[in-house]
Design an enzyme around this catalytic site. Structure first.
Site, short mmCIF file in Angstrom:
data_model
loop_
_atom_site.label_atom_id
_atom_site.label_comp_id
_atom_site.label_asym_id
_atom_site.label_seq_id
_atom_site.Cartn_x
_atom_site.Cartn_y
_atom_site.Cartn_z
N ASN A 148 -32.59 19.58 72.33
CA ASN A 148 -33.05 18.53 72.33
C ASN A 148 -34.18 18.95 73.29
O ASN A 148 -34.43 19.65 74.12
CB ASN A 148 -32.58 17.14 73.37
CG ASN A 148 -32.10 17.55 74.73
OD1 ASN A 148 -31.90 18.46 74.42
ND2 ASN A 148 -32.05 16.23 75.60
N HIS A 176 -42.93 22.51 73.54
CA HIS A 176 -41.48 23.80 73.13
C HIS A 176 -41.26 23.80 73.79
O HIS A 176 -41.46 24.64 74.15
CB HIS A 176 -40.99 23.30 72.02
CG HIS A 176 -41.53 21.81 70.55
ND1 HIS A 176 -40.40 21.48 70.64
CD2 HIS A 176 -41.27 21.43 70.09
CE1 HIS A 176 -40.39 19.86 69.91
NE2 HIS A 176 -42.35 20.25 69.30
#
Length: 166
Positions: free
Chosen positions: A18, A29
């Protein structure tokens, strides 16, 4: 919500657990400075140079993408509930069936076990498919995962790179 880096028919769709708080704040990310994802991706030969998190869209040109099991950002993955993992696994299966990557690479064996109710899963390729794609469980590149060095992670990621080139 951190957007996926994805397209139809990728060679490998990497799937994090997550978003961390830094990833949520930047929209990139694996953005936390101590995370080893980007260096390991380069060391394993997936990318020709070390990419910065802000260059994540370049992954698509290499046939690579990134998504997450659970979309909710947290400071630590252990803040997620079993229900969030199970729902994330269900949603991930549908996403993979739609995008049809050759390989789904889940980074974190604990997350894989929780999302897909597979308590015996280990690092490496899986026999079963998810959403029609082959599956490889990779070590979590978080700096908290002290059992793996960047070099040993790069070896495992490299095994996937070779398999994904076949």
């Amino acid at each position: 919500m951190v957007p996926d880096i994805s397209a139809d028919g990728l060679r490998v769709l990497f799937c994090g657990i997550n978003p961390g708080l830094m990833t949520a704040a930047t929209g990139h990310h694996f953005a936390r400075p101590g995370n080893r994802f980007w260096p390991v991706l380069h060391l394993s030969g997936f990318t020709p140079r070390l990419l910065r998190p802000s260059e994540q869209d370049e992954l698509l040109s290499y046939g690579l993408g990134i998504t997450n099991v659970v979309a909710r950002p947290t400071a630590r993955a252990d803040e997620l509930t079993p229900g969030e993992y199970r729902e994330g696994g269900r949603l991930l299966t549908a996403k993979v069936a739609r995008l049809r990557p050759r390989w789904l690479a889940v980074v974190g064996v604990t997350a894989f076990r929780a999302a897909f109710d597979d308590r015996r899963a280990t690092i490496g390729p899986r026999d079963a498919t998810i959403g029609g794609s082959r599956v490889w469980v990779l070590p979590n590149p978080s700096g908290l995962n002290a059992h793996w060095t960047a070099a040993t992670m790069a070896e495992e990621y490299g095994r996937l790179r070779v398999a994904a080139a076949e």
